[in-house]
Design a protein around this motif. Structure first.
Motif, mmCIF file in Angstrom:
data_model
loop_
_atom_site.group_PDB
_atom_site.id
_atom_site.type_symbol
_atom_site.label_atom_id
_atom_site.label_comp_id
_atom_site.label_asym_id
_atom_site.label_seq_id
_atom_site.Cartn_x
_atom_site.Cartn_y
_atom_site.Cartn_z
ATOM 1 N N GLU A 160 0.669 -1.150 0.051
ATOM 2 C CA GLU A 160 0.154 0.252 -0.365
ATOM 3 C C GLU A 160 0.804 1.236 -0.346
ATOM 4 N N LEU A 161 1.795 1.608 0.861
ATOM 5 C CA LEU A 161 2.932 2.399 0.786
ATOM 6 C C LEU A 161 3.937 2.381 -0.327
ATOM 7 N N ALA A 162 4.291 1.420 -0.579
ATOM 8 C CA ALA A 162 4.989 1.593 -1.803
ATOM 9 C C ALA A 162 3.974 2.113 -3.360
ATOM 10 N N ALA A 163 2.137 1.735 -3.250
ATOM 11 C CA ALA A 163 1.781 2.579 -4.368
ATOM 12 C C ALA A 163 1.720 4.413 -4.106
ATOM 13 N N GLU A 164 2.471 4.666 -3.047
ATOM 14 C CA GLU A 164 2.179 6.141 -2.383
ATOM 15 C C GLU A 164 3.298 6.913 -2.633
ATOM 16 N N GLY A 165 4.642 5.890 -3.138
ATOM 17 C CA GLY A 165 5.876 6.403 -3.273
ATOM 18 C C GLY A 165 6.600 6.599 -2.737
ATOM 19 N N ILE A 166 6.198 5.680 -1.081
ATOM 20 C CA ILE A 166 7.470 5.395 -0.469
ATOM 21 C C ILE A 166 7.470 4.469 0.112
ATOM 22 N N ALA A 167 8.900 4.306 0.101
ATOM 23 C CA ALA A 167 9.503 2.583 0.065
ATOM 24 C C ALA A 167 9.601 2.410 2.032
ATOM 25 N N VAL A 168 9.615 1.176 1.937
ATOM 26 C CA VAL A 168 9.574 0.023 2.236
ATOM 27 C C VAL A 168 10.603 -0.565 2.682
ATOM 28 N N ARG A 169 11.083 -0.765 3.827
ATOM 29 C CA ARG A 169 12.261 -2.023 3.673
ATOM 30 C C ARG A 169 12.021 -3.172 4.986
ATOM 31 N N LEU A 170 11.567 -4.105 4.671
ATOM 32 C CA LEU A 170 11.124 -5.731 5.539
ATOM 33 C C LEU A 170 12.372 -6.511 5.834
ATOM 34 N N ALA A 171 12.128 -7.265 7.326
ATOM 35 C CA ALA A 171 13.196 -8.220 7.486
ATOM 36 C C ALA A 171 14.669 -7.572 8.032
ATOM 37 N N ASP A 172 14.206 -6.243 7.901
ATOM 38 C CA ASP A 172 15.312 -5.334 8.681
ATOM 39 C C ASP A 172 15.605 -4.366 8.876
ATOM 40 N N GLY A 173 15.419 -4.309 10.273
ATOM 41 C CA GLY A 173 14.710 -3.209 10.922
ATOM 42 C C GLY A 173 16.102 -2.372 11.789
ATOM 43 N N ASP A 174 17.485 -2.331 11.314
ATOM 44 C CA ASP A 174 18.648 -1.819 12.577
ATOM 45 C C ASP A 174 19.674 -1.678 11.507
ATOM 46 N N THR A 175 18.904 -1.785 9.896
ATOM 47 C CA THR A 175 20.643 -0.213 9.137
ATOM 48 C C THR A 175 20.071 0.509 8.676
ATOM 49 N N LEU A 176 20.596 1.625 8.943
ATOM 50 C CA LEU A 176 20.706 2.368 8.301
ATOM 51 C C LEU A 176 20.181 2.809 7.679
ATOM 52 N N PRO A 177 19.192 3.503 6.664
ATOM 53 C CA PRO A 177 19.301 3.556 5.255
ATOM 54 C C PRO A 177 20.282 5.176 4.753
ATOM 55 N N GLU A 178 20.347 4.371 3.493
ATOM 56 C CA GLU A 178 21.867 5.536 3.806
ATOM 57 C C GLU A 178 21.496 6.836 3.487
ATOM 58 N N GLY A 179 21.998 8.173 3.810
ATOM 59 C CA GLY A 179 21.991 9.057 3.927
ATOM 60 C C GLY A 179 20.174 10.050 4.529
ATOM 61 N N THR A 180 20.161 9.125 5.660
ATOM 62 C CA THR A 180 19.148 9.165 6.978
ATOM 63 C C THR A 180 19.671 10.580 7.316
ATOM 64 N N GLU A 181 18.352 11.808 7.368
ATOM 65 C CA GLU A 181 19.285 13.090 8.028
ATOM 66 C C GLU A 181 18.065 12.685 9.048
ATOM 67 N N LEU A 182 17.022 12.161 9.161
ATOM 68 C CA LEU A 182 15.543 12.387 10.878
ATOM 69 C C LEU A 182 15.420 10.401 10.920
ATOM 70 N N ILE A 183 14.520 9.902 12.251
ATOM 71 C CA ILE A 183 14.318 8.897 12.067
ATOM 72 C C ILE A 183 13.361 9.294 13.548
ATOM 73 N N VAL A 184 12.244 9.255 12.827
ATOM 74 C CA VAL A 184 10.814 9.015 13.074
ATOM 75 C C VAL A 184 10.285 7.508 13.917
ATOM 76 N N THR A 185 11.020 7.338 15.002
ATOM 77 C CA THR A 185 10.573 6.066 15.501
ATOM 78 C C THR A 185 8.807 5.905 16.334
ATOM 79 N N SER A 186 8.057 4.627 15.702
ATOM 80 C CA SER A 186 7.107 4.455 16.335
ATOM 81 C C SER A 186 7.294 4.311 17.999
ATOM 82 N N PRO A 187 6.076 4.356 18.651
ATOM 83 C CA PRO A 187 6.753 4.137 20.093
ATOM 84 C C PRO A 187 6.984 2.203 20.481
ATOM 85 N N GLY A 188 7.347 1.811 21.039
ATOM 86 C CA GLY A 188 8.140 0.420 21.885
ATOM 87 C C GLY A 188 9.338 -0.243 21.310
#
Length: 478
Positions: free
Chosen positions: A53-81
């Protein structure tokens, strides 16, 4: 703290978590022109469906890898927990990349005429209190919403085209940890007891994160006089000039407090002469259910509402209109003179002690996943109310041992099973122990995931078993 101008368009922002708040944040950031990548360690069918659903809106999603920082990241917005020690945040700290929670993002996205926030936290009672507060504000004719750790994602509300007059905001310790800029109109810490210590690392860290809710308060810091640690947090907070400390108590209130006098909720804080006057707000019977901890929740909600200038009549009308969410000290049925009450939401000892204090003679259904809790203090303080106990779940032995030490005369039925059908057996065993005038109270003091998907499913199983018991007895008595 002075907030920096929020520049979103063109920035590379990583969103941690593909849950409700993560999806809300990702969509909002994308609409504002950010280049968003959502990261999540999961890879289930549900994860892949959300990612599509998000990909169809132009939002990239990376599954099975929540540990690696995406290249070029300037800010992280985290979900609670997401724990502060997560590798993603460790990498962000090394790269000097800021981490915000969804609440921090919402606070930064507010417009110049943003609605003030009335904020609520505490170990127990948050959701009930925030919904009570929203009901009171609504009764005052104000456009409001209960948001934050409940209801519609707060980012969606902040960016809504329809303006709000004021927001009732429930905040978890997780959300407060990642919300350094938050400055509420008024706020309350309802109570403090050990919880989520695996996430925070210590009780001191947990309490400190709860205390962030008072920082920069403008009008009132509301605290629980029965829980001195909440007052300590008020005294330690750096607040706006003129901000007042307002207590609430189940007893007769002193100046600058809310309390109860002869069954009447009264305000001795927001009156012309608080040393000699008190304003009647509502009756205890206006609160459903009128259990002690629920009266305390109502007083806290009333204090925040009055801090915002809500008239007394609206407090009364709002409390009368309020109905608690399911599985919160909810009366299910009376069978053969015994009352059956579902408090499946009581997933820790603090909540369960408050629940047990609401009744005089109890057959207690308890057990589940203890989450590292101990039960000696709970049993010591509640033993005189117990006619019997029925124990279920993976860690029921811990409660059984506490009962053996501190309430050896209380009959105990230990059901050696963790299947979902155990609840029906528990209700029938409780009915066998109960006498007319007793309350069978399902307040487990434990999490539910050893036997059920969540506490809602556990509560539903209890209610189904009680209704089955009622039908069976009705048939047998014909």
């Amino acid at each position: 703290m002075t907030e920096k101008p929020l520049e979103i368009s063109g920035r590379r922002i990583a969103v941690a978590g593909l849950g409700v708040s993560g999806i809300s944040a990702a969509r909002a950031l994308a609409r504002l022109g950010a280049r968003v990548t959502v990261v999540d360690g999961g890879d289930s069918d549900a994860h892949r469906a959300r990612a599509a659903e998000l990909a169809a809106e132009g939002i990239a999603v990376r599954l099975a890898d929540g540990d690696t920082l995406p290249e070029g990241t300037e800010l992280i917005v985290t979900s609670p927990g997401w724990q502060p020690q997560s590798p993603l945040f460790t990498a962000a700290a090394k790269a000097d990349i800021p981490v915000w929670g969804d609440v921090e993002l919402a606070w930064r996205l507010r417009g110049p005429r943003a609605a003030p926030w009335l904020a609520i936290t505490g170990t127990n009672g948050k959701t009930t209190t925030v919904r009570m507060l929203a009901s009171i504000l609504d009764a005052a004719g104000l456009r409001t919403a209960a948001v934050g750790n409940v209801g519609t994602p707060i980012v969606d509300i902040v960016l809504s085209d329809e303006p709000y007059d004021v927001l009732a905001v429930e905040l978890s310790s997780y959300q407060l940890h990642w919300a350094p800029s938050l400055r509420a109109h008024s706020a309350v810490v309802l109570n403090l007891a050990p919880d989520h210590l695996d996430w925070h690392g210590s009780m001191a860290a947990y309490v400190a994160d709860k205390g962030r809710i008072y920082e920069g308060n403008e009008v009132a810091c509301v605290y629980n006089t029965a829980d001195p640690a909440t007052e300590v947090l008020v005294r330690e907070a750096d607040v706006a000039e003129g901000c007042r400390a307002i207590g609430f108590t189940l007893g007769s209130p002193g100046p600058s407090e809310f309390g109860v006098v002869d069954g009447i909720l009264v305000d001795r804080a927001f009156v012309d002469n608080r040393r000699q006057q008190a304003r009647e707000l509502a009756e205890v019977t206006d609160i459903s259910p009128p259990a002690p901890h629920n009266i305390a929740n109502a007083l806290a909600a009333a204090a925040l509402a009055r801090a915002f200038g809500v008239p007394p009549q609206a407090v009364r009308e709002g409390l009368r209109a309020f109905r608690p969410d399911a599985h919160r000290i909810a009366h299910v049925a009376d069978v053969a003179g015994v009352s059956y009450v579902d408090d499946s939401k009581a997933t820790n000892t603090h909540a369960t002690e408050a629940s047990l204090a609401a009744y005089d003679s109890i057959v207690w259904i308890a057990g589940g996943l203890a989450k590292g809790a101990t039960f000696d203090e709970l049993v010591l303080r509640s033993a005189e109310r117990l006619r019997g106990a029925v124990l279920i779940g993976a860690d029921r032995h811990l409660i059984h041992e506490a009962l053996a030490r501190h309430a050896p005369d209380v009959p105990v039925v230990d059901l050696d099973r963790t299947d979902t059908g155990a609840m029906t057996a528990a209700v029938h065993e409780a009915a066998r122990l109960a006498q007319p005038g007793d309350t069978v109270l399902m307040a487990p003091a434990c999490a539910s995931m050893d036997m059920f998907t969540n506490y809602n499913e556990r509560g539903d199983a209890f209610a189904t078993a009680v209704h089955g018991l009622a039908s069976g007895r009705a048939v047998s008595e014909q």
